[in-house]
Scaffold this motif. Structure first.
Motif, PDB file in Angstrom:
ATOM      1  N   ASP A   7       0.806  -1.227   0.000  1.00 16.37           N
ATOM      2  CA  ASP A   7       0.000   0.000   0.000  1.00 16.37           C
ATOM      3  C   ASP A   7       0.833   1.268   0.000  1.00 16.37           C
ATOM      4  OD1 ASP A   7      -2.332  -1.512  -0.022  1.00 16.37           O
ATOM      5  OD2 ASP A   7      -2.586  -1.432   2.146  1.00 16.37           O
ATOM      6  N   GLU A   8       2.134   1.170  -0.174  1.00 13.92           N
ATOM      7  CA  GLU A   8       2.991   2.349  -0.203  1.00 13.92           C
ATOM      8  C   GLU A   8       3.609   2.529  -1.587  1.00 13.92           C
ATOM      9  OE1 GLU A   8       5.856   2.355   2.925  1.00 13.92           O
ATOM     10  OE2 GLU A   8       4.319   2.379   4.489  1.00 13.92           O
ATOM     11  N   MET A   9       4.074   3.740  -1.847  1.00 14.49           N
ATOM     12  CA  MET A   9       4.691   4.061  -3.131  1.00 14.49           C
ATOM     13  C   MET A   9       5.984   3.267  -3.330  1.00 14.49           C
ATOM     14  SD  MET A   9       6.289   7.675  -4.511  1.00 14.49           S
ATOM     15  CE  MET A   9       4.758   8.557  -4.350  1.00 14.49           C
ATOM     16  N   LEU A  10       6.164   2.825  -4.540  1.00 12.04           N
ATOM     17  CA  LEU A  10       7.440   2.282  -4.989  1.00 12.04           C
ATOM     18  C   LEU A  10       8.108   3.401  -5.774  1.00 12.04           C
ATOM     19  CD1 LEU A  10       9.459  -0.053  -5.670  1.00 12.04           C
ATOM     20  CD2 LEU A  10       8.057  -0.464  -7.695  1.00 12.04           C
ATOM     21  N   ASP A  11       9.302   3.781  -5.383  1.00 14.38           N
ATOM     22  CA  ASP A  11      10.043   4.830  -6.092  1.00 14.38           C
ATOM     23  C   ASP A  11      11.517   4.434  -6.040  1.00 14.38           C
ATOM     24  OD1 ASP A  11      10.858   7.072  -7.409  1.00 14.38           O
ATOM     25  OD2 ASP A  11      10.185   8.496  -5.889  1.00 14.38           O
ATOM     26  N   PHE A  12      11.941   3.682  -7.046  1.00 15.69           N
ATOM     27  CA  PHE A  12      13.283   3.106  -7.060  1.00 15.69           C
ATOM     28  C   PHE A  12      14.015   3.542  -8.317  1.00 15.69           C
ATOM     29  CE2 PHE A  12      16.357  -0.053  -8.347  1.00 15.69           C
ATOM     30  CZ  PHE A  12      17.046  -0.316  -7.173  1.00 15.69           C
ATOM     31  N   LYS A  13      15.238   4.023  -8.151  1.00 12.51           N
ATOM     32  CA  LYS A  13      16.144   4.303  -9.261  1.00 12.51           C
ATOM     33  C   LYS A  13      17.459   3.602  -8.967  1.00 12.51           C
ATOM     34  CE  LYS A  13      14.641   8.961 -10.416  1.00 12.51           C
ATOM     35  NZ  LYS A  13      15.063  10.366 -10.377  1.00 12.51           N
ATOM     36  N   CYS A  14      18.080   3.087 -10.012  1.00 12.85           N
ATOM     37  CA  CYS A  14      19.424   2.541  -9.853  1.00 12.85           C
ATOM     38  C   CYS A  14      20.356   3.660  -9.383  1.00 12.85           C
ATOM     39  CB  CYS A  14      19.924   1.963 -11.175  1.00 12.85           C
ATOM     40  SG  CYS A  14      19.017   0.505 -11.734  1.00 12.85           S
ATOM     41  N   PRO A  15      21.391   3.313  -8.623  1.00 14.78           N
ATOM     42  CA  PRO A  15      22.286   4.351  -8.097  1.00 14.78           C
ATOM     43  C   PRO A  15      23.015   5.154  -9.165  1.00 14.78           C
ATOM     44  CG  PRO A  15      22.663   2.249  -6.986  1.00 14.78           C
ATOM     45  CD  PRO A  15      21.712   1.992  -8.109  1.00 14.78           C
TER      46      PRO A  15
END
Length: 158
Positions: A7-15
């Motif tokens: 139920d939470e945002m996914l906000d992922f970027k490679c380093p």
């Protein structure tokens, strides 16, 4: 380990801009009717630096309960994923972060088979020599879950 919680945002970027999402692990919870994801990255060119890589955000690519059918433009590869969960629709709206590297092209592209079943565990690893450049996903209102396929290509010089 998890890049988001239920139920939470996914906000992922490679380093780094010269990396793409190479591993997608996800787990569905029937009580929450949502997935959490663990994403990890790999260099687009082994041992390579950013080498002038440029990146852009796609903006939202689907409506709730709609199909995700997205490919990065212009020899771009997926460097990040963002999604927001809606408890009413029990689905996520998706967006992607795409990067491209001068002098590199994506060739011999293919679409994977389904990498998960509804309500099932997902553990997808992009094969060595390939990079992820797109995502195809469908939502089921019966299962309140998504299945995923990935577009992958080999990386070469222009």
């Amino acid at each position: 380990m998890w890049s988001n919680d239920f139920d939470e945002m996914l906000d992922f970027k490679c380093p780094y801009r010269h990396q793409f999402i190479a591993n997608v692990v996800s787990h569905h919870d029937n009580d929450k009717e949502d997935r959490r994801f663990a994403l990890s990255c790999r260099d687009i060119i082994p041992g390579g630096g950013d080498q002038g890589a440029t990146c852009e955000h796609s903006g939202n690519v689907n409506n709730l309960d709609g199909i995700v059918d997205y490919t990065c433009p212009g020899n771009g590869y997926i460097n990040g994923m963002k999604s927001v969960h809606d408890n009413g629709a029990e689905d996520r709206v998706w967006a992607f972060y795409c990067c491209r590297m001068p002098g590199k092209s994506l060739t011999q592209c293919t679409l994977t088979d389904w990498t998960n079943n509804y309500d099932g565990y997902q553990n997808y690893h992009v094969p060595n020599g390939y990079a992820m450049y797109g995502v195809y996903s469908v939502h089921s209102n019966y299962y309140e879950d998504r299945r995923f396929r990935y577009r992958i290509c080999t990386v070469g010089g222009k």
